[in-house]
Design a protein around this motif. Sequence first.
Motif, PDB file in Angstrom:
ATOM      1  N   VAL A 332       0.975  -1.274   0.168  1.00 44.96           N
ATOM      2  CA  VAL A 332       0.045  -0.188  -0.242  1.00 44.96           C
ATOM      3  C   VAL A 332       1.043   1.403   0.074  1.00 44.96           C
ATOM      4  N   ARG A 333       2.078   1.463   0.667  1.00 41.76           N
ATOM      5  CA  ARG A 333       2.926   2.397   0.931  1.00 41.76           C
ATOM      6  C   ARG A 333       3.788   2.460  -0.286  1.00 41.76           C
ATOM      7  N   CYS A 334       4.117   1.377  -0.835  1.00 35.53           N
ATOM      8  CA  CYS A 334       5.317   1.494  -1.945  1.00 35.53           C
ATOM      9  C   CYS A 334       4.857   1.373  -3.481  1.00 35.53           C
ATOM     10  N   LEU A 335       3.723   0.959  -3.491  1.00 33.82           N
ATOM     11  CA  LEU A 335       3.207   0.898  -4.762  1.00 33.82           C
ATOM     12  C   LEU A 335       2.130   1.827  -4.922  1.00 33.82           C
ATOM     13  N   LYS A 336       1.657   2.484  -6.330  1.00 33.01           N
ATOM     14  CA  LYS A 336       0.723   3.233  -6.467  1.00 33.01           C
ATOM     15  C   LYS A 336      -0.316   2.489  -7.195  1.00 33.01           C
ATOM     16  N   ASN A 337      -1.454   3.045  -7.432  1.00 37.78           N
ATOM     17  CA  ASN A 337      -2.552   2.420  -7.995  1.00 37.78           C
ATOM     18  C   ASN A 337      -2.106   2.165  -9.566  1.00 37.78           C
ATOM     19  N   LYS A 338      -1.267   3.070 -10.419  1.00 28.08           N
ATOM     20  CA  LYS A 338      -0.963   2.670 -11.648  1.00 28.08           C
ATOM     21  C   LYS A 338      -0.017   1.549 -11.757  1.00 28.08           C
ATOM     22  N   ASP A 339       0.633   1.310 -10.710  1.00 28.22           N
ATOM     23  CA  ASP A 339       1.689   0.236 -10.708  1.00 28.22           C
ATOM     24  C   ASP A 339       0.961  -0.961 -10.637  1.00 28.22           C
ATOM     25  N   MET A 356      -6.406 -10.538  -9.389  1.00 28.15           N
ATOM     26  CA  MET A 356      -6.966  -9.835  -8.126  1.00 28.15           C
ATOM     27  C   MET A 356      -6.057  -9.384  -7.240  1.00 28.15           C
ATOM     28  N   ASP A 357      -6.310  -8.119  -6.800  1.00 23.83           N
ATOM     29  CA  ASP A 357      -5.608  -7.889  -5.740  1.00 23.83           C
ATOM     30  C   ASP A 357      -6.292  -7.451  -4.229  1.00 23.83           C
ATOM     31  N   ILE A 358      -5.906  -8.072  -3.161  1.00 27.34           N
ATOM     32  CA  ILE A 358      -6.369  -7.844  -1.893  1.00 27.34           C
ATOM     33  C   ILE A 358      -5.514  -7.052  -1.157  1.00 27.34           C
ATOM     34  N   THR A 359      -6.301  -6.158  -0.317  1.00 27.25           N
ATOM     35  CA  THR A 359      -5.193  -5.108   0.663  1.00 27.25           C
ATOM     36  C   THR A 359      -5.656  -5.568   2.213  1.00 27.25           C
ATOM     37  N   PHE A 360      -4.751  -5.623   3.105  1.00 29.48           N
ATOM     38  CA  PHE A 360      -4.901  -5.860   4.423  1.00 29.48           C
ATOM     39  C   PHE A 360      -4.715  -4.371   5.110  1.00 29.48           C
ATOM     40  N   GLY A 361      -5.879  -3.854   5.476  1.00 33.38           N
ATOM     41  CA  GLY A 361      -6.084  -2.382   6.108  1.00 33.38           C
ATOM     42  C   GLY A 361      -5.682  -2.496   7.475  1.00 33.38           C
ATOM     43  N   PRO A 362      -5.621  -1.124   7.834  1.00 33.44           N
ATOM     44  CA  PRO A 362      -4.891  -0.929   9.288  1.00 33.44           C
ATOM     45  C   PRO A 362      -6.044  -1.267  10.324  1.00 33.44           C
ATOM     46  N   ASP A 363      -7.327  -1.734  10.017  1.00 30.96           N
ATOM     47  CA  ASP A 363      -8.305  -2.147  11.059  1.00 30.96           C
ATOM     48  C   ASP A 363      -8.078  -3.676  10.946  1.00 30.96           C
ATOM     49  N   GLY A 364      -7.316  -4.402  10.249  1.00 26.82           N
ATOM     50  CA  GLY A 364      -7.189  -5.628  10.518  1.00 26.82           C
ATOM     51  C   GLY A 364      -8.147  -6.384   9.503  1.00 26.82           C
ATOM     52  N   SER A 365      -8.897  -5.989   8.408  1.00 32.10           N
ATOM     53  CA  SER A 365      -9.858  -6.343   7.492  1.00 32.10           C
ATOM     54  C   SER A 365      -9.064  -6.329   6.110  1.00 32.10           C
ATOM     55  N   LEU A 382      -6.673 -16.997   5.306  1.00 30.03           N
ATOM     56  CA  LEU A 382      -5.847 -16.284   4.254  1.00 30.03           C
ATOM     57  C   LEU A 382      -4.784 -15.383   4.954  1.00 30.03           C
ATOM     58  N   ILE A 383      -5.160 -14.694   5.885  1.00 33.83           N
ATOM     59  CA  ILE A 383      -4.367 -13.769   6.572  1.00 33.83           C
ATOM     60  C   ILE A 383      -3.096 -14.778   7.119  1.00 33.83           C
ATOM     61  N   ARG A 384      -3.516 -15.832   7.754  1.00 34.76           N
ATOM     62  CA  ARG A 384      -2.382 -16.608   8.491  1.00 34.76           C
ATOM     63  C   ARG A 384      -1.422 -17.421   7.457  1.00 34.76           C
ATOM     64  N   ALA A 385      -2.174 -18.023   6.605  1.00 35.65           N
ATOM     65  CA  ALA A 385      -1.279 -18.486   5.401  1.00 35.65           C
ATOM     66  C   ALA A 385      -0.246 -17.756   4.875  1.00 35.65           C
ATOM     67  N   LEU A 386      -0.712 -16.474   4.582  1.00 36.46           N
ATOM     68  CA  LEU A 386       0.162 -15.432   3.724  1.00 36.46           C
ATOM     69  C   LEU A 386       1.071 -14.646   4.865  1.00 36.46           C
ATOM     70  N   ASN A 387       0.878 -14.651   6.236  1.00 36.67           N
ATOM     71  CA  ASN A 387       1.526 -14.141   7.134  1.00 36.67           C
ATOM     72  C   ASN A 387       1.355 -12.560   6.832  1.00 36.67           C
ATOM     73  N   GLN A 389       0.714  -8.722   6.730  1.00 36.59           N
ATOM     74  CA  GLN A 389       0.912  -7.540   7.971  1.00 36.59           C
ATOM     75  C   GLN A 389       0.044  -6.487   7.345  1.00 36.59           C
ATOM     76  N   VAL A 390      -0.264  -5.531   8.234  1.00 37.24           N
ATOM     77  CA  VAL A 390      -0.907  -4.403   7.881  1.00 37.24           C
ATOM     78  C   VAL A 390      -0.109  -3.450   6.505  1.00 37.24           C
ATOM     79  N   ASP A 391      -0.924  -3.090   5.742  1.00 39.14           N
ATOM     80  CA  ASP A 391      -0.442  -2.411   4.473  1.00 39.14           C
ATOM     81  C   ASP A 391       0.140  -3.247   3.406  1.00 39.14           C
ATOM     82  N   ASP A 392       0.093  -4.903   3.472  1.00 34.78           N
ATOM     83  CA  ASP A 392       0.506  -5.685   2.516  1.00 34.78           C
ATOM     84  C   ASP A 392      -0.646  -5.700   1.540  1.00 34.78           C
ATOM     85  N   VAL A 393      -0.048  -5.964   0.262  1.00 31.66           N
ATOM     86  CA  VAL A 393      -0.973  -6.243  -1.028  1.00 31.66           C
ATOM     87  C   VAL A 393      -0.679  -7.718  -1.152  1.00 31.66           C
TER      88      VAL A 393
END
Length: 601
Positions: A332-339, A356-365, A382-387, A389-393
């Motif tokens: 989320v922090r390092c990539l822009k939408n255009k990326d 398809m993209d999935i974002t892990f938000g700061p609220d844990g969703s 899914l969160i556990r399998a991929l380990n 963290q917040v702001d991961d895509v």
Amino acid sequence: NSFVARTNTCGELRSAHVGQEVTLYGWIQYQRQGLFLVLRDFQGLTQIIIPQDEAHSHVRKLLSNAPVESVVRVTGIVSSRPPGQENPKMPTGDIEVKVETAEILNSCKKLPFEIKDFIKKSEALRMQYRYLDLRSFQLQCNLRLRSQMVMRMREYLCNLHGFVDVETPTLFKRTPGGAKEFLVPSREAGKFYSLPQSPQQFKQLLMVGGMDRYFQVARCYRDEGSRPDRQPEFTQIDIEMSFVDQAGIQRLIEGLLQYSWPEERGPITTPFPSMTYEEALADYGTDKPDTRFGMKIVDISNILRRSDIQFVQNALSYPRGTVKTICIPQGVRCLKNKDLESLKEAAKSQFNQEIMDITFGPDGSLKSLLTKLLGKEQQSELIRALNMQVDDVVLLAAGEHTQVCSALGSLRLEIADLLEAAGMILRDPTAFHFLWVVDFPLFLPKEENPTELESAHHPFTAPHPLDTNLLYSDPTKVRSQHYDLVLNGNEIGGGSIRIHSAEQQRFVLEKVLKEDSEVLSHLLEALEFGAPPHGGIALGLDRLISLIVGASSIRDVIAFPKSFKGRDLMGNAPDYVTPEELEPYHIQVSWPVAKTEAKKN
């Protein structure tokens, strides 16, 4: 300094030489207001003080007017530099040479570019004036390191392990399969030589001849057209051994690289790790994984198998259907939408693969078009399998196994480039991660006709001992005794245990590959005369050296490389020849109309 007129090189004078008279030869790197100049040769730089007294006026005039890059001889006395004027960045920075006599051996005309590494110049200009580009510090270092490594390799193979250095022919005949070969006309009408893409057949024949251990710094040729970072002629360290297995070849190569490795690059650890072709494809999406960073591909088929997502269920209904992902740290922090859109478009255009993209938000969703179709439990899995963290895509792909893995593997490398451009450190440029990739398939479907098979490596590769029976019943399932050596995501070597049975070799050529075995009749016949079990490998010397020195292109470790289009821009080759020169070869050129008009004009 033996055999030459100089007393010292420009890189070796130190405080211990103060008071000595020396004679230096070199190129003028820099000259300042007729007061001093910097003389350069292959070993380094020396500051030369131009005399200002009347008695040496002719020397002052000579050196003051000499253009940069002129070749000169100077004789003078080594002196300590005045206090405060020492240059700690130069090995010779504590001394200078006060000139007594000088001679301009050859004056230099106006240069097409400055001979300095930090001056940017186009690659085309560098290659047009390659003899000037070779004077640069970096190219000098690259070529000398290459020479030193090759010499150490010779020592290891020939002196320590009994290999015999054998030169094999450059003019031969066409080899079925593999890369396209250059043709060379002969004086026999309609008959052509081929330039070998490797000494493969010859080194096998040397084993039949009882040579036991063969080695060569071999020149090889491939007519592959315009391919980035490839050369039509290249060099490989070519090796073959009798009575050896795969493990023996791997140990030999690990020892060879350890022995010849440049000390300044730090030690390398052996044995190198190993993974199968299937593991490499499943975890990294490629058969040449860059293991310097993580971001592995993760299979989440079992997690989503119970979901109501239609495209997922469609994918999993096929025999090799799968759902896989890669997790982008801090995406989320390092990539822009255009990326992200660019990554999706690349997967679609190159692999026909939807992402398809999935974002892990700061609220844990999780935020995605998919999340409303996933239950809370599946999201947590899914969160556990991929380990995550917040702001991961997470990038998700569903479809046929090989296609999905290849698409995500390509995106993994593009994402690494994007993350590093954003300031994240993923791939240590000073690290060297070697990896053996083994258990390749022996055959692959042809791209142009998937119902036919071609060799994954070459037609002389032996099947895996456990799969020999499958060769005759289901060749698509046969693993090979082929092995690749990968360094930082680049294939730097490949080899195999060879087929030493004439019967098995003929079956592979005629029944599996549908090739005319007559063109290899000499090899098939040789295998019938007591051929020993044998195997070998070839290391790509150009690629290996370019990775060691951190060059952006293999052209920076080759003295006289070809351009992207396979041309020699310095000598303007290939070039036209006259009809009279072609006549002995029974060849006539059919010129396109535009070319004919151009030649007339």
